[in-house]
Design an enzyme around this catalytic site. Structure first.
Site, short mmCIF file in Angstrom:
data_model
loop_
_atom_site.label_atom_id
_atom_site.label_comp_id
_atom_site.label_asym_id
_atom_site.label_seq_id
_atom_site.Cartn_x
_atom_site.Cartn_y
_atom_site.Cartn_z
N CYS A 1 -57.32 -9.80 -23.25
CA CYS A 1 -57.52 -8.91 -24.25
C CYS A 1 -57.05 -7.27 -23.79
O CYS A 1 -56.08 -6.99 -23.41
CB CYS A 1 -59.01 -9.06 -25.05
SG CYS A 1 -59.08 -8.23 -26.32
N GLU B 1 -63.70 -16.89 -22.05
CA GLU B 1 -64.94 -16.82 -21.66
C GLU B 1 -66.02 -16.87 -22.71
O GLU B 1 -67.07 -16.89 -22.83
CB GLU B 1 -65.14 -15.37 -20.77
CG GLU B 1 -65.21 -14.15 -21.56
CD GLU B 1 -63.81 -13.41 -21.90
OE1 GLU B 1 -62.79 -14.51 -21.82
OE2 GLU B 1 -63.73 -12.48 -22.30
N HIS C 1 -59.79 -14.92 -25.74
CA HIS C 1 -60.99 -14.86 -24.71
C HIS C 1 -61.49 -16.08 -24.58
O HIS C 1 -62.22 -16.67 -25.10
CB HIS C 1 -62.21 -14.20 -25.39
CG HIS C 1 -62.07 -12.66 -25.66
ND1 HIS C 1 -62.37 -11.74 -24.48
CD2 HIS C 1 -61.38 -12.03 -26.68
CE1 HIS C 1 -61.91 -10.20 -25.07
NE2 HIS C 1 -61.40 -10.71 -26.27
#
Lengths: 80, 227
Positions: B85, B203, B201
């Site tokens: 990002c 994560e 993302h």
């Protein structure tokens, strides 16, 4: 010495903000607009009294930080 | 395996990344942007967020920070670097991966789950991955990947496109493109394939009860590939 630089998007890069501004102007009755491109304006006061040197310095700043040359052009517009 | 996550002023996914890396077995260290030296690492991660408030252009200020000299040297000597990002935006601004990230085509901040197609497995990040389509999360205002025609030809010739936005069956088309990216590009590699920048993302997808497990698959596979 103050040097100004204008950063604009290159011709082929889509400028959605400019497009929306154009449409809004159109809606307000400004019907004679062909196109709007939005850009950035910088006024930089440099510790340099020689106009040529001041301009070169700001040009270097444009190349290294102020503009992203993949999508933007820069123009030094005035020195005073 | 050792990893380092760089924290810039305005990063906000740095601790999420720390949690994810640690969960899957990385020994992770947090590194401040004003440091000059990187700890010994097998992987450097530039996390998501809004470094320097997205001033000037997203990622432009962070790309000039002190630690980035070391990150650039690390990448140029073959070290693995991943930017997620805002981290991707920092990578393009530092010139480690080609192109730029423009404002989303429809001028809206997008925050939603999306699918990405992994076509390119000739790199450490996606090698040996079982799944072809992964569900990740995106949250960005400037994720519209753009590059010149010459650059596009070069990245296609060099097989540098890492992932594409797609539907859950892996079809890529304009309707599924969330932000206007050229060719639905969601992530890109450098020429040498040791630097990955991507908007989604992983994560945020490491817990089935919170979101999903495709991030877990990605991180487990990455760790195995580095070992």
């Amino acid at each position: 010495m103050k040097v100004s630089a204008v950063i604009t998007l290159k011709k082929d890069v889509l400028d959605p903000q400019g497009k929306v501004i154009h449409e809004t102007l159109d809606g307000m009755g400004f019907n004679s607009v062909n196109e709007v491109r939005q850009g950035k304006y910088f006024e930089i006061d440099v510790k340099e009294n020689d106009p040529k040197k001041a301009k070169d310095l700001v040009e270097d700043m444009c190349k290294k930080l102020l503009a992203n040359l993949v999508i933007e052009n820069y123009k030094i517009i005035e020195t005073q | 395996m050792k990893s380092s996550v760089i924290t810039f002023p305005g990063s906000n996914c740095d601790r999420d990344m720390d949690v994810a890396l640690t969960k899957f077995g990385f020994k992770n260290k947090m590194v401040w942007h004003n440091d000059q030296e990187l700890p010994k690492s097998d992987l450097i991660v530039l996390p998501g967020g809004f470094s320097y408030g997205d001033y000037l252009r997203c990622g432009s200020m962070a790309s000039k920070s002190k630690i980035m000299h070391s990150v650039i040297n690390f990448a140029k000597s073959g070290g693995l670097v991943m930017g997620i990002c805002n981290g991707f935006q920092i990578l393009v601004e530092s010139g480690l991966v080609p192109g730029v990230l423009l404002r989303n085509k429809y001028l809206q901040f997008i925050c939603k789950n999306i699918h990405v197609k992994v076509d390119n497995k000739e790199n450490t990040f996606f090698k040996n991955l079982d799944k072809k389509v992964l569900e990740f999360h995106i949250a960005h205002n400037e994720g519209n990947y753009f590059c010149t025609n010459d650059q596009l030809k070069e990245i296609e010739d060099n097989n540098q496109i890492a992932i594409y936005y797609c539907d859950q069956n892996g079809n890529t088309n304009d309707q599924i493109n969330p932000n206007g990216s050229i060719k639905n590009i969601a992530g890109i590699l450098n020429k040498e394939k040791n630097v990955l920048g991507m908007m989604p993302h992983p994560e945020r997808m490491i817990d089935q009860s919170l979101s999903g497990e495709d991030g877990s698959i990605f991180f487990k596979n990455l760790l195995n590939n580095i070992k």
